[in-house]
Design an enzyme around this catalytic site. Structure first.
Site, short mmCIF file in Angstrom:
data_model
loop_
_atom_site.label_atom_id
_atom_site.label_comp_id
_atom_site.label_asym_id
_atom_site.label_seq_id
_atom_site.Cartn_x
_atom_site.Cartn_y
_atom_site.Cartn_z
N ASP A 1 -9.73 3.99 -4.01
CA ASP A 1 -9.00 3.41 -2.94
C ASP A 1 -7.57 4.38 -2.96
O ASP A 1 -8.07 5.69 -2.92
CB ASP A 1 -8.34 1.99 -3.05
CG ASP A 1 -7.81 1.51 -1.72
OD1 ASP A 1 -7.27 2.22 -0.93
OD2 ASP A 1 -8.00 0.37 -1.33
N ASP B 1 -14.72 -1.32 11.93
CA ASP B 1 -13.84 -2.56 11.68
C ASP B 1 -14.03 -2.91 10.24
O ASP B 1 -15.03 -3.39 9.66
CB ASP B 1 -13.99 -3.60 12.50
CG ASP B 1 -13.73 -3.09 14.00
OD1 ASP B 1 -12.80 -2.24 14.19
OD2 ASP B 1 -14.34 -3.49 15.20
N GLU C 1 0.82 -1.12 -0.09
CA GLU C 1 -0.09 0.14 -0.14
C GLU C 1 1.03 1.39 0.01
O GLU C 1 1.95 1.11 0.28
CB GLU C 1 -0.95 -0.12 1.32
CG GLU C 1 -2.30 -0.45 1.12
CD GLU C 1 -3.40 0.39 0.13
OE1 GLU C 1 -2.56 1.56 -0.26
OE2 GLU C 1 -4.39 0.45 0.33
N ASN D 1 -6.29 5.35 8.51
CA ASN D 1 -6.16 4.74 7.40
C ASN D 1 -4.93 5.71 6.62
O ASN D 1 -3.62 5.41 7.00
CB ASN D 1 -7.22 4.69 6.54
CG ASN D 1 -7.13 4.04 5.44
OD1 ASN D 1 -6.45 3.14 5.24
ND2 ASN D 1 -8.05 4.18 4.57
#
Length: 275
Positions: free
Chosen positions: A190, A113, A15, A95
């Site tokens: 994303d 979650d 990521e 995040n």
């Protein structure tokens, strides 16, 4: 179709690719590492992070920050030892991170979650220079994911809403002027990055692709892959290489992680910050 080449293989869960100083950096969640990649694909582990290094970005003074998601910490990563605690984020499902030119550190909290938890809206918080704790500056986001900063504008990918949302950034890190940057229905944006034309590249896990979209929603370019694309960054010698962290994704989680590279028709923005 754009030709993808594998720059790095054997990634547990990749990521947050970033291009800086002629090299690529990314997080390997599964291995608990921040990794630096030379143009020839040679890798070096910059830091070991015990609890999932979610995302990275640099402060204006050159210090590298990493989000340690489950511990709720911001870590300062150096080349000469273990990461140091930079700030406490507190409770949340932290995040992505993006840092503006004033040193305001934006971190988002997805709000529930994932995977498996019951959906709740997420938020964006900011840690201003000298502050001990972040403060909330935006809420009601449908799974806030990748973030990028263009001047005094913060752009946030909302994975569960199929859109990119923009905010105006005040000098003190406050956000206002919430508006739709682009609707991308049928996509789950994303990680993102910016190009010099002001367009956004976003990675799309379920559709196994990266997409370049202009403000207003016009699709400009698409790169298809053989597995879920989690994030992307523009860089390379001429700024026209799109680096993609991609993984197989299913009920058993992620596997067979790679970093792909491909040439595209847009150039990296110096102010971009990919998620």
């Amino acid at each position: 179709m754009a030709e993808l080449r594998t720059l790095v293989s054997g990634v547990a869960m990749g990521e947050s690719p970033r291009w800086r100083d002629g090299r690529l950096w990314f997080c390997d969640w599964g291995a608990g590492q921040v990794v630096r990649v030379e143009p020839d694909g040679t890798t070096a582990v910059v830091a070991e992070v015990a609890d999932m290094p979610i995302c990275i970005d640099w402060l204006p003074d050159g210090r590298l920050l990493a989000v340690s998601g489950q511990q709720g910490l911001l870590l300062a990563v150096g080349d000469d030892g273990p990461p140091d605690q930079h700030a406490v984020l507190g409770a949340g499902r932290w995040n992505e991170i993006a840092v503006d030119g004033r040193g305001n550190v934006f971190v988002n909290d997805i709000g529930f979650d994932f995977p498996g938890g019951e959906f709740r809206p997420g938020r964006v918080c900011v840690l201003t220079p000298g502050a001990d704790r972040p403060r909330e500056v935006a809420d009601g986001l449908a799974f806030p994911n990748g973030m990028a900063i263009r001047g005094d504008t913060l752009i946030v990918a909302e994975s569960y809403a199929g859109r990119l949302t923009a905010f105006d950034i005040a000098p003190d890190g406050g956000l206002s002027g919430r508006r739709e940057f682009a609707a991308v229905e049928g996509s789950a944006p994303d990680g993102i990055c910016l190009d010099t034309d002001g367009a956004v590249w976003f990675a799309d896990v379920p559709n196994r692709r990266c997409v370049r979209v202009a403000e207003g929603g016009a699709i400009l370019e698409t790169v298809d892959a053989d597995r879920g694309c989690f994030s992307c960054a523009l860089g390379g010698a001429d700024g026209r290489t799109l680096f993609i962290t991609a993984n197989q994704w299913g009920e058993d989680g992620a596997g067979e992680g790679v970093v792909y590279a491909t040439e595209v028709n847009s150039r990296a923005s110096r102010s971009s910050a990919a998620g």
